[in-house]
Write a protein that holds these residues in place. Structure first.
Motif, PDB file in Angstrom:
ATOM      1  N   ARG A  85       0.807  -1.216   0.000  1.00 58.53           N
ATOM      2  CA  ARG A  85       0.000   0.000   0.000  1.00 58.53           C
ATOM      3  C   ARG A  85       0.840   1.266   0.000  1.00 58.53           C
ATOM      4  O   ARG A  85       1.920   1.314   0.581  1.00 58.53           O
ATOM      5  CB  ARG A  85      -0.916   0.024   1.227  1.00 58.53           C
ATOM      6  CG  ARG A  85      -2.130  -0.877   1.086  1.00 58.53           C
ATOM      7  CD  ARG A  85      -2.921  -0.931   2.365  1.00 58.53           C
ATOM      8  NE  ARG A  85      -4.272  -1.430   2.168  1.00 58.53           N
ATOM      9  CZ  ARG A  85      -4.579  -2.696   2.030  1.00 58.53           C
ATOM     10  NH1 ARG A  85      -3.626  -3.607   2.063  1.00 58.53           N
ATOM     11  NH2 ARG A  85      -5.844  -3.054   1.854  1.00 58.53           N
ATOM     12  N   ALA A  86       0.297   2.269  -0.657  1.00 52.49           N
ATOM     13  CA  ALA A  86       0.846   3.611  -0.527  1.00 52.49           C
ATOM     14  C   ALA A  86       0.480   4.141   0.858  1.00 52.49           C
ATOM     15  O   ALA A  86      -0.533   3.743   1.440  1.00 52.49           O
ATOM     16  CB  ALA A  86       0.274   4.526  -1.605  1.00 52.49           C
ATOM     17  N   ILE A  87       1.307   5.022   1.374  1.00 48.74           N
ATOM     18  CA  ILE A  87       1.086   5.594   2.691  1.00 48.74           C
ATOM     19  C   ILE A  87       0.980   7.102   2.579  1.00 48.74           C
ATOM     20  O   ILE A  87       1.776   7.744   1.888  1.00 48.74           O
ATOM     21  CB  ILE A  87       2.221   5.231   3.656  1.00 48.74           C
ATOM     22  CG1 ILE A  87       2.333   3.706   3.796  1.00 48.74           C
ATOM     23  CG2 ILE A  87       1.991   5.885   5.014  1.00 48.74           C
ATOM     24  CD1 ILE A  87       1.133   3.046   4.432  1.00 48.74           C
ATOM     25  N   GLY A  88      -0.004   7.638   3.254  1.00 46.09           N
ATOM     26  CA  GLY A  88      -0.179   9.081   3.286  1.00 46.09           C
ATOM     27  C   GLY A  88      -0.150   9.605   4.705  1.00 46.09           C
ATOM     28  O   GLY A  88      -0.426   8.871   5.660  1.00 46.09           O
TER      29      GLY A  88
ATOM     30  N   THR B 120       6.482  10.416  -4.705  1.00 50.80           N
ATOM     31  CA  THR B 120       6.032  11.152  -3.529  1.00 50.80           C
ATOM     32  C   THR B 120       5.192  12.339  -3.978  1.00 50.80           C
ATOM     33  O   THR B 120       5.293  12.794  -5.128  1.00 50.80           O
ATOM     34  CB  THR B 120       7.192  11.664  -2.672  1.00 50.80           C
ATOM     35  OG1 THR B 120       8.044  12.490  -3.489  1.00 50.80           O
ATOM     36  CG2 THR B 120       8.017  10.518  -2.106  1.00 50.80           C
ATOM     37  N   TYR B 121       4.374  12.824  -3.076  1.00 54.56           N
ATOM     38  CA  TYR B 121       3.521  13.967  -3.384  1.00 54.56           C
ATOM     39  C   TYR B 121       3.315  14.755  -2.101  1.00 54.56           C
ATOM     40  O   TYR B 121       3.154  14.178  -1.030  1.00 54.56           O
ATOM     41  CB  TYR B 121       2.183  13.474  -3.934  1.00 54.56           C
ATOM     42  CG  TYR B 121       1.309  14.568  -4.487  1.00 54.56           C
ATOM     43  CD1 TYR B 121       0.124  14.922  -3.868  1.00 54.56           C
ATOM     44  CD2 TYR B 121       1.675  15.239  -5.634  1.00 54.56           C
ATOM     45  CE1 TYR B 121      -0.683  15.921  -4.371  1.00 54.56           C
ATOM     46  CE2 TYR B 121       0.881  16.249  -6.154  1.00 54.56           C
ATOM     47  CZ  TYR B 121      -0.297  16.588  -5.512  1.00 54.56           C
ATOM     48  OH  TYR B 121      -1.082  17.583  -6.016  1.00 54.56           O
ATOM     49  N   TYR B 122       3.349  16.089  -2.216  1.00 50.50           N
ATOM     50  CA  TYR B 122       3.260  16.945  -1.044  1.00 50.50           C
ATOM     51  C   TYR B 122       2.196  18.023  -1.221  1.00 50.50           C
ATOM     52  O   TYR B 122       1.983  18.527  -2.328  1.00 50.50           O
ATOM     53  CB  TYR B 122       4.606  17.632  -0.784  1.00 50.50           C
ATOM     54  CG  TYR B 122       5.731  16.694  -0.457  1.00 50.50           C
ATOM     55  CD1 TYR B 122       6.566  16.202  -1.459  1.00 50.50           C
ATOM     56  CD2 TYR B 122       5.976  16.298   0.859  1.00 50.50           C
ATOM     57  CE1 TYR B 122       7.604  15.329  -1.166  1.00 50.50           C
ATOM     58  CE2 TYR B 122       7.011  15.434   1.163  1.00 50.50           C
ATOM     59  CZ  TYR B 122       7.818  14.951   0.142  1.00 50.50           C
ATOM     60  OH  TYR B 122       8.849  14.092   0.451  1.00 50.50           O
TER      61      TYR B 122
ATOM     62  N   ALA C 185      -3.658  10.043  -4.535  1.00 51.98           N
ATOM     63  CA  ALA C 185      -3.142   9.779  -3.182  1.00 51.98           C
ATOM     64  C   ALA C 185      -3.330  10.959  -2.250  1.00 51.98           C
ATOM     65  O   ALA C 185      -3.222  10.816  -1.037  1.00 51.98           O
ATOM     66  CB  ALA C 185      -1.672   9.401  -3.250  1.00 51.98           C
ATOM     67  N   TRP C 186      -3.609  12.134  -2.833  1.00 51.92           N
ATOM     68  CA  TRP C 186      -3.836  13.325  -2.016  1.00 51.92           C
ATOM     69  C   TRP C 186      -5.239  13.335  -1.409  1.00 51.92           C
ATOM     70  O   TRP C 186      -5.544  14.132  -0.517  1.00 51.92           O
ATOM     71  CB  TRP C 186      -3.660  14.580  -2.871  1.00 51.92           C
ATOM     72  CG  TRP C 186      -4.415  14.525  -4.164  1.00 51.92           C
ATOM     73  CD1 TRP C 186      -3.947  14.118  -5.380  1.00 51.92           C
ATOM     74  CD2 TRP C 186      -5.788  14.852  -4.366  1.00 51.92           C
ATOM     75  NE1 TRP C 186      -4.950  14.177  -6.322  1.00 51.92           N
ATOM     76  CE2 TRP C 186      -6.084  14.630  -5.744  1.00 51.92           C
ATOM     77  CE3 TRP C 186      -6.810  15.331  -3.538  1.00 51.92           C
ATOM     78  CZ2 TRP C 186      -7.348  14.860  -6.273  1.00 51.92           C
ATOM     79  CZ3 TRP C 186      -8.056  15.562  -4.078  1.00 51.92           C
ATOM     80  CH2 TRP C 186      -8.314  15.320  -5.428  1.00 51.92           C
TER      81      TRP C 186
ATOM     82  N   TYR D 265      -8.293   5.793   1.425  1.00 57.61           N
ATOM     83  CA  TYR D 265      -7.440   5.314   2.519  1.00 57.61           C
ATOM     84  C   TYR D 265      -8.300   4.432   3.423  1.00 57.61           C
ATOM     85  O   TYR D 265      -9.292   4.896   3.992  1.00 57.61           O
ATOM     86  CB  TYR D 265      -6.853   6.486   3.305  1.00 57.61           C
ATOM     87  CG  TYR D 265      -5.722   7.161   2.575  1.00 57.61           C
ATOM     88  CD1 TYR D 265      -5.944   8.247   1.730  1.00 57.61           C
ATOM     89  CD2 TYR D 265      -4.407   6.703   2.724  1.00 57.61           C
ATOM     90  CE1 TYR D 265      -4.905   8.855   1.049  1.00 57.61           C
ATOM     91  CE2 TYR D 265      -3.361   7.315   2.055  1.00 57.61           C
ATOM     92  CZ  TYR D 265      -3.614   8.394   1.218  1.00 57.61           C
ATOM     93  OH  TYR D 265      -2.585   8.994   0.541  1.00 57.61           O
ATOM     94  N   ASP D 266      -7.891   3.178   3.533  1.00 53.34           N
ATOM     95  CA  ASP D 266      -8.746   2.246   4.257  1.00 53.34           C
ATOM     96  C   ASP D 266      -8.213   1.836   5.621  1.00 53.34           C
ATOM     97  O   ASP D 266      -8.915   1.179   6.386  1.00 53.34           O
ATOM     98  CB  ASP D 266      -9.021   0.992   3.405  1.00 53.34           C
ATOM     99  CG  ASP D 266      -7.761   0.392   2.801  1.00 53.34           C
ATOM    100  OD1 ASP D 266      -7.876  -0.610   2.070  1.00 53.34           O
ATOM    101  OD2 ASP D 266      -6.666   0.934   3.044  1.00 53.34           O
TER     102      ASP D 266
END
Length: 124
Positions: A32-35, A58-60, A105-106, A111-112
């Motif tokens: 999974r991606a993490i935010g 990555t994203y900010y 992802a933002w 997000y589960d």
């Protein structure tokens, strides 16, 4: 199921730094991606940063770009949020969360799994 635990929060002076780990207990992150998100008193939860499963993307949020860095060590089952040049507007409860897809992802949608949060207070 993925269980996430944040730590590393606390009180820091303006201009200071903190590093927040997000650890996956038991199982791994499950590809999974993490935010990272944050929520200040009286405000909605907002996106901070995200990292893809392999760490190549990555994203900010604009508000933290250039000050915060997200990274991950899948062998240690941990994602890190390095926060530098902190100011009072960064005061919030910080949450990490996991999602299957990188697209959008933002967005809080998708997000589960969520951690319980860690408090960050920036004050002199």
């Amino acid at each position: 199921q993925v269980q996430l635990v944040e730590s590393g929060g606390g009180l820091v002076q303006p201009g200071g730094s903190l590093r927040l780990p997000c650890a996956a207990l038991g199982r791994t992150f499950g590809n999974r991606a993490i935010g990272w998100f944050r929520q200040a008193p009286g405000k909605e939860r907002e996106f901070v940063a995200a990292i893809s499963w392999g760490g190549s993307s990555t994203y900010y949020a604009d508000s933290v770009k250039g000050r915060f860095t997200i990274s991950r060590d899948n062998a240690k089952k941990t994602v890190y949020l390095q926060m530098n040049s902190l100011n009072s507007e960064d005061t919030a409860v910080y949450y990490c969360a996991a999602r299957l897809t990188w697209s959008r992802a933002w967005s809080i949608d998708g997000y589960d799994y969520w951690g319980q949060g860690t408090q960050v207070t920036v004050s002199s």
